[in-house]
Each structure stands twice: as structure tokens, then as C-alpha cells.
Design an enzyme around this catalytic site. Structure first.
Site, PDB file in Angstrom:
ATOM      1  N   HIS A  91       0.815  -1.218   0.000  1.00  0.00           N
ATOM      2  CA  HIS A  91       0.000   0.000   0.000  1.00  0.00           C
ATOM      3  C   HIS A  91       0.849   1.268   0.000  1.00  0.00           C
ATOM      4  CE1 HIS A  91       0.358  -0.090   4.541  1.00  0.00           C
ATOM      5  NE2 HIS A  91       0.419   1.199   4.347  1.00  0.00           N
ATOM      6  N   ASP A 121       0.131  -7.543   1.390  1.00  0.00           N
ATOM      7  CA  ASP A 121       0.535  -6.146   1.577  1.00  0.00           C
ATOM      8  C   ASP A 121       2.053  -6.004   1.602  1.00  0.00           C
ATOM      9  OD1 ASP A 121       0.160  -3.418   1.792  1.00  0.00           O
ATOM     10  OD2 ASP A 121       0.054  -3.439   3.984  1.00  0.00           O
ATOM     11  N   SER A 194       4.583   2.578   7.881  1.00  0.00           N
ATOM     12  CA  SER A 194       4.277   1.406   7.065  1.00  0.00           C
ATOM     13  C   SER A 194       5.485   0.971   6.255  1.00  0.00           C
ATOM     14  CB  SER A 194       3.117   1.711   6.118  1.00  0.00           C
ATOM     15  OG  SER A 194       1.928   1.938   6.829  1.00  0.00           O
TER      16      SER A 194
END
Length: 833
Positions: A91, A121, A194
Site C-alpha cells: 500500500h 501487503d 508502514s
């Protein structure tokens, strides 16, 4: 608000008091001291393996909205190979282009995403580098709940790269918004973390940070992808370039206990089995319950995904199921999940992160102006034709707007120009009752004189407006400065310097000048969620009222409507076009329509058909054509309409641009698209639905596809009209007017209409309706009306209610079928008791 007390004076005193009490109680526990010395060592060891990732969002946006140098996205990555292979979250880089990677020592590299797996992911980014420090990867089996961990990443701002937070492993085998198990940690994970590393106190990476749970009252709830899942995905990337996932061809449903997080004693129920799938071939049926895959028991969807990832497409696996009261083991040869190919694109403006690199001036080549372009100036909204644009300062100190009025006379005197600016300012700040003009003058600058007004806008700040007249245009430049910055002399100089740089010229040869003109004489390409794209002239726009599937030229005389539906089993292009032809012919009488012979052509690489037509309701004829083709299980219809008199070069060029640019890209389809029924295939124009008016005691059967015109959602209103294309059935019920008076009123109205226009012809007669109801009938014909029509009016009385019913139909749609349908609806009229 109690939890924020530490930020108040009283809270700080309480915090210091507590700190002193703790100090007086004696030294901190030895393990705390050890931890304090241990964390810096492991962070120092691991930080060289963690990188910051920054890039430009690649999502399409309105052409009038700015894709500026401050419009950036960022995240974190972990080096897994010394030659520049970096793992991060999918992402983070999914919608990112012009990727730049910054290592812990501040070295910058251009990068590009090479592999992506949205299910896990995870993604890989490659930079051109050698001698980097790859991270040491732990084993998931060594991770313990309660052990100390640290998260390294780039939270909130790129300026905070390689930030460290410390916590513990809060839990294992979590399954929040993931197909796989996750690690839960209370180490702070914020936006931008992230893709970063979650490390243990050996300096080993135990997971890749992926998300946090954010809600008021919820704290320290972050999640990371376990390192074994990372290794699994990395291995597949290395061997196959993607994650090869086994395919069974079924949908599984968890028990209620599993959904809410309780221990479940029930396996996964088979909710659906895809025909011709491996599961169907092995005899697995709907409502069977999965017990185990191989030797692994499965009770949740995460259990299932964790178990199935140990197999490859083509492998055979034994699946134990419970079918009713009996258990069975099914041997299944696994298929492969088909995944959409990921395509990476570089910004059309170049590979630099800053699209405006080297640009020190900005302007509009079409409208002919330019000015300085400071690094902190951010372009905001711009009008469709570019005659209005605004800018803001990245620090929020000021805003600037430039508007161009192309219909202004050059003959305005300095006095009139100043009055015009003052009037505009009053209109814009009409709610600012305390606005005060501080300066007003006409500046006679050589070659570029201008009118200038400075005013104070209440307590908000100060506005300087400058107006320039040049070649029939009024250029208005307006600067708003916040109150706290206006009185700073240094700032004042910089603001005036920016305004003074405004010029009524644009040098096309100046490479340092950025052109923001939106004017174009070419075409604009549109793409929808069904993968369909085509080009239209730049002066066309998407319709604001009829949805994104409609497009119009600048005066709305020409239109394009796009319709996408699924192709039903056995449907063909010829059958589809034939249905549309018959539908058109049934709608219009032959005198009022024409239909061209179908033309076969190729669109989007597949056979297509063009059907040309024209129709009218009276004097004005409309024309157009529809393009039909079927591709990838979907039917695409593109309808073009225009006034018949418009035929010519412009429309020929439109058709050429449209047909030559039509494409369907399966990869750009919305992945959640399912079967979209073509309602025309189901529609029955003769199907009727009952309508009842309880108050005025009547009922009738109305064709389902007619539209009911009503002011309110009250079925019992006195007047009701049912509309179809080119006609209507109208009912008026009146309990206060007698039958005789209603006839007198109608006689007078008809005579007056005929007197005013001899072409308005009518006749009247006495008839009997519904077997025994006396009625007056009026037959009306108006052949010379703008839209010729015929109308029949009936007046009758029943249950002390006088009814006036009108049956009107335009000559253009007065086919046998339409007329019979209208008559049948009226003849279904019945009285309620």
C-alpha cells in the site's frame, strides 16, 4: 480531558512531583537499566538497513487541480539484499511514482517498484546501489509475547525518517484485516511507519509494520506482518516474480464464534463452489465443512490461508471435510489464482521527485502572464478554462489569486479601473463589515501601469489587489496576508517582490518558466471503471447531472452517453443491435424516424457495429449513432447525439477521434465488478402494475415503464399524470364541480383554443363508458403545433365525483403499439366502492 493534564501547568507540576517521588523510592530496576543500554545498540545495528521511501501519488485527478511539488506520499522500507532490494508494504508504493529512497546516512537513490502482492501487503523496491547493509531476519517461531521490540520508520513527516519507538509484542496470531496472521505490538506505529522494521533486542527483524488501529480512546494497537510471511513472499518473488497462490474455486464462511473472535469448534462452511473448479472436480459441495488441509486443522479463514500457502499450484492436497453426518477426505489437485498484472509508470513530467525542478517562474501561455515561482508557492484550484487560479503559501502565511476577464474594455480610465477593483472587493468581502481601505492609487509604471488597492479585512488579515488592462483583458492579482505576518517588514518586502514580478507576457523560450495553461486544441482521454477509454475534444466535459457516463460539448448541443452491461449467456452482437433497432422502431412512427443500415467495424480490437438514426417529435430533428461491441464479458454501448443540421466536418472529426481511440484495458477494470444485468433484456413494455386512488375511488392498470408525475408521494391526490415518451394519461378528480359545470368549462376552453388558432381542431360527442357511465368525449387534433399531437378527453361522473381523463399522444410516437397501450390503460379504469 484529564488524560491531557500533563500539558497544563498544573499537570506539569503533578508530573514533576510524581517523578521526584519515584526517584526518592530508590534506583530503577536493573532490567530497566539493561534495557536502556540495549535499545540504542540494536537500533544502531539495524538502522542502516531501514530506508525512507518518498514519491508522488499517481491517482488521476481533475486537470484543474494541482499536482504540485508538495503533493507527496511517503513510507518506510527494509533492505533485504545488499544490491538494493528493499521490502515494503504494497500500500506504500501501489499508487506511487517517481520513487526516491533515502538511506539512514542521507544518501538518495531513485527507485522503482518491481514486485507487488496486495494480498499480503508486501512489495519490493529496487535501487541502483551496492554494498548496502541487509537486515538480519529472525524466525517467527522465536517471537514471544511480552518481549521488547522496537519499530523503526518514517512517521508523519519525511523529516522524521528513521524514528524509533519501543514497546513489547502484545500478541501473536492476530487476524485484523489480513488474510494472514499478524503480530500485535504497543510500539507506536504512525502514518509513514508502514513498511518499516519491527525488531527484537538481537537487532533482528521480526516483522514489517503494516497498520495501526486508530480510534478515540484506543492507544498502542499496532500490527506487523510476521517475518515468516515476509520470507514466504520474498521467496515467491525470487522464484516466480509473483506469489503463486493455489486455487480451489470456492468461498468459505466462518462460524459466528470465529467472526467475533471466540474459540470455534466448527470448521469453515463451503458457501459456494465454482463450477469446473478443482474443488468441484474433487466432489466438494456447498454446505460441506472444512476440517483440515493436509495435517493442519482449519477453523478460521486465516487458518485456511496460513495452511494453503504451504502448497503450490499443481500440488495434490488431502482435504478432510464433514458432509452432513459423515466425514470424508478429498484429494484435490490445486489450480492457480489468476492475478492482475501490475504496471509501473513514470510521471510524464520526468523522473524527478520535484516536477517543477528548475522552474523559477510560473505563468499561462494562453492568457499571457507570468511571475516568480518561489519554492513555497503551491498552486491550488484552477478554473476549467484557466481564467482563474489560486495559490497558497506552503507555510500558510498568504494566498494569491489571479483572474482574467477577457471581456473588459481597454478604455477604462484609471478612476474607473480603481472603482471596478473596489466594487469587486466589496462583493468578495461583503460579509466583512469592518473592511477598511488603507491605500488606493493608480501606479504609472512604464509599460505596465496598474490600479492598486490595499485594505484590512476585519481581524483576518490584509488584502492587496492590483488590476491591469491589456489587449482587451482585465488581469486582477490579489494577495491576502494573515495579520501576524503583514506587519513584518521583511515579509512585506518579499510579498511586494512577488507582486512586482507579475508580467503581462509569457516567454515560451524560457525553460525556467512553468506553463500552467489548461487551454488545449487537442483531445482529452477519459477512462471509466469498466476499463473503457476514449478521447474527446478538450472542450467537452463530463456531465454533472447525469453521471460520469455522459459527456457534452461546450453548448450542450452534442452529447455522448456510455452504457456498460454484462453479456448474457448466448447473446451476440447482431442480436443485441437488432433488439435496439426494434425498440427504436417501436417507439417512433415511420414518418418521424429514419434508421441507417448497420455498419460493421472494429473497436477495441473486436467486431463492432454502428447504427445511425434520426428522429423528431415535430419540426426539429435530432440525429446520432450508437456504437456496440462486446469484450471481456461486457457489452459496451456508446451513443452519440446531435442536431441533425449539425452534420459536417466537426462531427466527422469527433467520430474519427472517438472510434480511433476506443480501448478496453482489462487491468483497469474495477476488480469488484460483477454481473450487471442489461435491463432492456428483462423489460416488458406491456407489463402493467395496479394503481389505486382510495380517496377519489378509482383504480386502473398502468404500464410498468411509465413514469408517474406527482408533486407529493400521496397516491390520493386529486390530479395524477402518467407519462411515457411522447404522451401521457392524466386524471383529474373533483368532488366539488358538477358534471354539467365541468362540461361547460371544457366547452368554453375548447372553443377559445379553436378561436385563437384555427389549426386547433376538435370535435365532441356523447358516449357511454364502462358499460353504463354517461360521458362527454372531446377529440382534439393539432397538426401544426410545434410538436403535433392528438388528444382525447373524457368527462364523466360517478359516486358524486367528476372525472376528467386526458389521453394525449404525440404524432411522432403514435404507433399502433403505443396507441393500443394508452387505450388499454384507460379502459382498465374501474370505480372503487
Amino acid at each position: 480531558m484529564g488524560k491531557w493534564n500533563i500539558y497544563t501547568k498544573k499537570g506539569m507540576i503533578a508530573l514533576l512531583t510524581a517523578f521526584l517521588l519515584i526517584s526518592l523510592q530508590g534506583p530503577a530496576p536493573s532490567y530497566a537499566a539493561e534495557l536502556n543500554s540495549e535499545v540504542p545498540k540494536v537500533v544502531e545495528k539495524t538502522s542502516p538497513s531501514v530506508v525512507a521511501i518518498i514519491g508522488k501519488p499517481s491517482k488521476d485527478s481533475n486537470k484543474t487541480m494541482e499536482k504540485n511539488r508538495f503533493n507527496l506520499a511517503h513510507g518506510t522500507g527494509v533492505i533485504v539484499e545488499s544490491n538494493g532490494v528493499i521490502v515494503t508494504n504494497a500500500h506504500v508504493v501501489k499508487d506511487m511514482k517517481n520513487i526516491v529512497v533515502v538511506t539512514s546516512n542521507g544518501t538518495t537513490y531513485n527507485g522503482h517498484a518491481t514486485n507487488m502482492d496486495e494480498e499480503s501487503d508486501l512489495a519490493l523496491v529496487k535501487i541502483d546501489a551496492t554494498g548496502l547493509s541487509p537486515a538480519t531476519l529472525a524466525s517467527s517461531s522465536d517471537i514471544k509475547v511480552g518481549e521488547t521490540v522496537a519499530a523503526i520508520g518514517t512517521p508523519i513527516s519525511f523529516a522524521l525518517r528513521n524514528s524509533v519507538t519501543v514497546g513489547i509484542v502484545s500478541g501473536l496470531d492476530r487476524s485484523v484485516s489480513s488474510q494472514y496472521q499478524l503480530i500485535q505490538t504497543d510500539a507506536a506505529i504512525n502514518p509513514g511507519n508502514s513498511g518499516g522494521a519491527l525488531i527484537n533486542m538481537k537487532g533482528e527483524v521480526i516483522g514489517i509494520n503494516t497498520m495501526k488501529y486508530a480510534e478515540i480512546g484506543v492507544e498502542n494497537l499496532g500490527f506487523a506482518i510476521p517475518i515468516d510471511t515476509v520470507k514466504y513472499v520474498l521467496k515467491h518473488f525470487q522464484l516466480y516474480g509473483k506469489v503463486k497462490r493455489p486455487y480451489l474455486g470456492l468461498e468459505l464462511e466462518e462460524s459466528w464464534e470465529a467472526v467475533v473472535g471466540l474459540p470455534s469448534s466448527t470448521g469453515l462452511r463451503v458457501a459456494y463452489v465454482d463450477p469446473d473448479s478443482p474443488a468441484a472436480g474433487a466432489g466438494i459441495q456447498q454446505d460441506d465443512v472444512f476440517v483440515s488441509i493436509g495435517t493442519t486443522n482449519v477453523k478460521t479463514l486465516v487458518d485456511y490461508n496460513e495452511a494453503i500457502k504451504h502448497y503450490l499450484p499443481g500440488d495434490k492436497v488431502d482435504i478432510k471435510i464433514q458432509s452432513g453426518s459423515s466425514a470424508a477426505t478429498k484429494s484435490v489437485t490445486l489450480g492457480e489464482v489468476q492475478q492482475r498484472e501490475t504496471k509501473w509508470t513514470e510521471d510524464a513530467e520526468g523522473s524527478y521527485l520535484d516536477a517543477d525542478r528548475g522552474k523559477t517562474k510560473i505563468g499561462d501561455s494562453h492568457l499571457g502572464w507570468s511571475m516568480k515561482y518561489p519554492a513555497g508557492l503551491v498552486k491550488g484550484r484552477q478554473s476549467d478554462d484557466g481564467d482563474s487560479v489560486n495559490f497558497i503559501d506552503a507555510k500558510g502565511e498568504f494566498s494569491l489569486s489571479i483572474t482574467v476577464d477577457s471581456k473588459q474594455s481597454d478604455e477604462l480610465s484609471p478612476s474607473a479601473l480603481l472603482s471596478r477593483l473596489a466594487s469587486d472587493e466589496e462583493d468578495e468581502y461583503s460579509d466583512q463589515s469592518s473592511a477598511t481601505i488603507l491605500e488606493r492609487q493608480y501606479v504609472k509604471r512604464e509599460g505596465q501601469p496598474f490600479a492598486k488597492i490595499v485594505s484590512r479585512s476585519g481581524d483576518k488579515g490584509y488584502v492587496q489587489t492590483r488590476g491591469y488592462l491589456y489587449k482587451g483583458k482585465l488581469y486582477k492579482v490579489q494577495l491576502f496576508v494573515t495579520k501576524e505576518h503583514y506587519n513584518n517588514d521583511f515579509k512585506q518586502n518579499s510579498y511586494n517582490d512577488l507582486l512586482d514580478s507579475f508580467k503581462l507576457s509569457f516567454d515560451t523560450k524560457d525553460e525556467s518558466l512553468r506553463d500552467i495553461s489548461v487551454y488545449s486544441s487537442g483531445n482529452t482521454t477519459y477512462t471509466n471503471e469498466y476499463g473503457l477509454s476514449f478521447a474527446l475534444p478538450s472542450n467537452w466535459q463530463q456531465g454533472g447531472y447525469t453521471g460520469s457516463s455522459s459527456f457534452f460539448n461546450d453548448d450542450y448541443s452534442q452529447a455522448i452517453h456510455v452504457r456498460v452491461t454484462s453479456a448474457s449467456s448466448g447473446d451476440t452482437l447482431t442480436a443485441w443491435a437488432d433488439r435496439q433497432t426494434k425498440q427504436f422502431e417501436a417507439q417512433y412512427a415511420p414518418k418521424y424516424r429514419t434508421m441507417d443500415e448497420p455498419v460493421e467495424l472494429t473497436l477495441a480490437g473486436v467486431p463492432a457495429m454502428k447504427l445511425g438514426y434520426s428522429n423528431t417529435l415535430g419540426k426539429k430533428w435530432n440525429a446520432g449513432y450508437s456504437l456496440f461491441f462486446i469484450k471481456d464479458k461486457y457489452k459496451y454501448e456508446i451513443g452519440v447525439s446531435y442536431p441533425k443540421d449539425d452534420k459536417g466536418t466537426e462531427l466527422d472529426e469527433l467520430e474519427k477521434a472517438l472510434t480511433s481511440s476506443i480501448k478496453v484495458d482489462k487491468d483497469r477494470m474495477d476488480q469488484e465488478l460483477g454481473f450487471i444485468q442489461d435491463l432492456d433484456e428483462l423489460a416488458d413494455p406491456d407489463r402493467v402494475v395496479p394503481f389505486k386512488n382510495e380517496k377519489y375511488k378509482y383504480a386502473l392498470q398502468i404500464p410498468e415503464n411509465w413514469t408517474s408525475m406527482k408533486s407529493y408521494d400521496n397516491k390520493d391526490q386529486a390530479n395524477k399524470t402518467f407519462v411515457f415518451t411522447g404522451g401521457d394519461l392524466s386524471i383529474s378528480a373533483d368532488s366539488k364541480t358538477s358534471f354539467d359545470n365541468a362540461i361547460k368549462d371544457e366547452d368554453a376552453a375548447q372553443k377559445k383554443s379553436h378561436t385563437n388558432d384555427k389549426e386547433y381542431v376538435y370535435s365532441d360527442s356523447e358516449v357511454t363508458l364502462f358499460q353504463n357511465v354517461k360521458a362527454k368525449k372531446y377529440d382534439i387534433s393539432y397538426a401544426t403545433a410545434k410538436i403535433p399531437y392528438k388528444e382525447t378527453i373524457y368527462i364523466f361522473n360517478q359516486n358524486q365525483i367528476t372525472y376528467t381523463v386526458s389521453l394525449r399522444i404525440d404524432e411522432a410516437v403514435r404507433t399502433e403499439v403505443n396507441e393500443a397501450r394508452l387505450t388499454k390503460a384507460f379502459e382498465s379504469f374501474t370505480f372503487l366502492k
